[in-house]
Write a protein that holds these residues in place. Structure first.
Motif: not given
Length: 69
Positions: A57-64
């Motif tokens: 979840v954190i990595r996806e949000e960081l990528a976004r």
């Protein structure tokens, strides 16, 4: 009642919306900036309180957020 695992919250890193439990874990590790979070991205699941799903979840949000800049 808010669900600290599913609801997303604004935190100290501008633009990121993460579950409260993620913010608490990052804060406990001293991760308060996007630069610090990016540097720790490859080891998130090893931080206390962050498992595989929360790390995803954190990595996806960081990528976004990174793609929006």
């Amino acid at each position: 009642m808010p669900n600290q695992y599913n609801e997303r919250w604004e935190g100290p890193i501008r633009g990121l919306r993460l579950p409260l439990v993620a913010w608490n874990s990052l804060h406990n590790e001293g991760i308060m900036t996007i630069v610090q979070l990016t540097a720790a991205a490859d080891r998130l699941e090893r931080l206390p309180g962050i498992g595989l799903n929360m790390a995803r979840v954190i990595r996806e949000e960081l990528a976004r957020v990174s793609a929006a800049e």
